[in-house]
Design an enzyme around this catalytic site. Structure first.
Site, PDB file in Angstrom:
ATOM      1  N   SER A  90       5.254  -4.916 -46.686  1.00 30.24           N
ATOM      2  CA  SER A  90       3.986  -4.407 -47.219  1.00 30.24           C
ATOM      3  C   SER A  90       4.174  -3.467 -48.400  1.00 30.24           C
ATOM      4  CB  SER A  90       3.237  -3.685 -46.106  1.00 30.24           C
ATOM      5  OG  SER A  90       4.093  -2.733 -45.546  1.00 30.24           O
ATOM      6  N   THR A 192       1.153   0.393 -46.149  1.00 32.99           N
ATOM      7  CA  THR A 192       1.432   1.202 -47.338  1.00 32.99           C
ATOM      8  C   THR A 192       2.187   2.480 -46.993  1.00 32.99           C
ATOM      9  OG1 THR A 192      -0.651   0.482 -48.228  1.00 32.99           O
ATOM     10  CG2 THR A 192       0.197   2.562 -49.089  1.00 32.99           C
ATOM     11  N   THR A 210       2.446   0.216 -52.498  1.00 33.70           N
ATOM     12  CA  THR A 210       2.085  -0.871 -51.576  1.00 33.70           C
ATOM     13  C   THR A 210       2.140  -2.224 -52.264  1.00 33.70           C
ATOM     14  OG1 THR A 210       0.366  -1.570 -50.004  1.00 33.70           O
ATOM     15  CG2 THR A 210      -0.414  -0.843 -52.131  1.00 33.70           C
ATOM     16  N   ARG A 220      -6.858  -8.805 -56.647  1.00 32.20           N
ATOM     17  CA  ARG A 220      -7.421  -7.765 -55.769  1.00 32.20           C
ATOM     18  C   ARG A 220      -6.576  -6.487 -55.845  1.00 32.20           C
ATOM     19  NH1 ARG A 220      -5.549  -4.389 -51.345  1.00 32.20           N
ATOM     20  NH2 ARG A 220      -7.320  -3.896 -50.037  1.00 32.20           N
ATOM     21  N   THR A 243      -3.855   4.745 -45.542  1.00 30.71           N
ATOM     22  CA  THR A 243      -3.333   3.401 -45.331  1.00 30.71           C
ATOM     23  C   THR A 243      -4.397   2.604 -44.590  1.00 30.71           C
ATOM     24  OG1 THR A 243      -1.505   2.116 -44.391  1.00 30.71           O
ATOM     25  CG2 THR A 243      -2.154   4.085 -43.183  1.00 30.71           C
ATOM     26  N   GLY A 244      -4.286   1.292 -44.647  1.00 30.09           N
ATOM     27  CA  GLY A 244      -5.267   0.454 -43.961  1.00 30.09           C
ATOM     28  C   GLY A 244      -6.141  -0.279 -44.956  1.00 30.09           C
TER      29      GLY A 244
HETATM   30  N1  ASP Z   1      -4.359   0.363 -48.260  1.00 30.97           N
HETATM   31  C1  ASP Z   1      -3.641  -0.793 -48.730  1.00 30.97           C
HETATM   32  C2  ASP Z   1      -4.574  -1.685 -49.507  1.00 30.97           C
HETATM   33  O1  ASP Z   1      -5.716  -1.821 -49.124  1.00 30.97           O
HETATM   34  C3  ASP Z   1      -2.995  -1.584 -47.671  1.00 30.97           C
HETATM   35  C4  ASP Z   1      -2.464  -0.847 -46.489  1.00 30.97           C
HETATM   36  O2  ASP Z   1      -2.324   0.337 -46.459  1.00 30.97           O
HETATM   37  O3  ASP Z   1      -2.138  -1.471 -45.518  1.00 30.97           O
HETATM   38  O4  ASP Z   1      -4.132  -2.283 -50.443  1.00 30.97           O
END
Ligand code: ASP
Length: 333
Positions: A90, A192, A210, A220, A243-244
């Site tokens: 990731s 991330t 990330t 995107r 993150t997320g």
């Molecule tokens: N926040 C990151 C994104 O949306 C991905 C992640 O943290 O898992 O690109």
């Protein structure tokens, strides 16, 4: 409320005096402000906090701080460890690609002066966190995207390389069979690394890097490289990182919100909880199928973390020790 009373009340209720003093920085220096700065002279030890289980990255950052290095060098070098870790799917090399099979990376960095640099949607360059730093330090801009960012990186001596590893290529080929896109919570497709550090001079910097959501649409970009979304640092107050599911973080400007809440006297923990509340309490928001996690620290070295769902964790280096800690979370049902 008169300013003096506000400051007194803040100290009685345990509100951070750092936040109180900086809330009035536009006013001229007075005895109240001096009073506040005396109260914040609690020693700040080197401290690093990062999303997820990232011990080597945090250890690397901590060593830099222990040797007297800056928070900015610490977060950059810490993030580079994860970017080079091909097993992490990731971040950096080995990141899962977009729908077309291209690995595109996003990163940003902020220093203690409030400067910011970011790169978005970059192919073929592993250490995008260092490219973001170059954008911040060597250009009059704050963001470079895609080919422009790649060309800039190459002009600064970064090498082009293939970021798609065999393992990530296989995973993408397996995904293509059904080509279903669902942001799934808590699996290795969105982890991330966001990192915040305080150095021995008490200065704060942060970084975030990330490969974004696995199998995202080409082009995107999530929250991670966006100031106030995936990262925000104000050296007078503290910092936060996310993150997320980036779309949800962006819609609530999560990291900026957390720092502003700390400015108003909230602890890092309270601020992270309120920021998660902003997402889950939106009318009709179905948060069951996505995860968001926040980390935060304030100028005094207090830290906090909170997520929507269970199993978000973070790595903390404090008082000479590196620990992985499970975050508290909202969805306990
Ligand atoms: N926040 C990151 C994104 O949306 C991905 C992640 O943290 O898992 O690109």
């Amino acid at each position: 409320m008169k300013r003096r009373n506000f400051i007194k009340k803040a100290s009685v209720t345990g509100l951070g005096l750092v936040a109180v003093s900086s809330a009035f920085t536009s006013c001229d220096e007075t005895s109240e402000k001096k009073e506040a700065s005396v109260a914040m002279s609690k020693p700040i030890r080197p401290l690093v906090i990062a999303t997820w289980d990232t011990p080597l990255a945090v250890e690397t950052a901590a060593k830099i701080l222990q040797n007297g290095g800056s928070a900015l060098d610490a977060v950059e070098q810490g993030c580079r460890i994860e970017e080079a870790n091909e097993k992490g799917q990731s971040v950096g090399k080995g990141g899962l690609p977009d729908r077309d099979g291209d690995v595109t990376l996003d990163a940003c960095i902020m220093n203690d002066k409030g400067d910011y640099g970011a790169v978005l949607g970059v192919k073929n360059i592993m250490h995008v966190i260092s490219v973001a730093r170059k954008v911040m330090e060597d250009t009059p801009h704050v963001m470079l995207v895609a080919e422009g960012a790649e060309q800039f990186a190459v002009s600064k001596g970064f090498k082009r390389e293939n970021l798609l590893t065999e393992a990530s290529k296989k995973a993408w080929e397996a995904w293509k069979v059904k080509a279903e896109y669902k942001p799934i919570i808590n699996i290795e497709n969105h982890d991330t690394i966001g990192m915040l550090a305080i150095d021995e001079n008490g200065n704060i910097s942060g970084a975030c890097t990330t490969s974004g959501l696995a199998y995202k649409m080409a082009g995107r970009v999530g929250d991670s490289p966006i100031i106030g979304g995936g990262l925000f640092v104000d050296n007078e107050i503290g910092g936060a990182s996310a993150t997320g599911l980036g779309e949800e973080v962006l819609k609530t400007v999560g990291s900026f919100l957390i720092v502003e809440l700390m400015r108003q006297g909230k602890s890092p923990q309270e601020a992270c909880e309120i920021a998660i509340g902003r997402i889950v309490n939106k009318p009709g928001k179905d948060f069951k199928n996505f995860q968001v996690g926040y980390i935060a620290l304030n100028k005094q070295g207090d830290t906090g973390a909170y997520s929507i769902h269970e199993w978000f964790n973070y790595t903390l280096f404090q008082d000479g020790e590196n620990k992985n800690i499970k975050s508290d979370y909202f969805n306990k049902i």
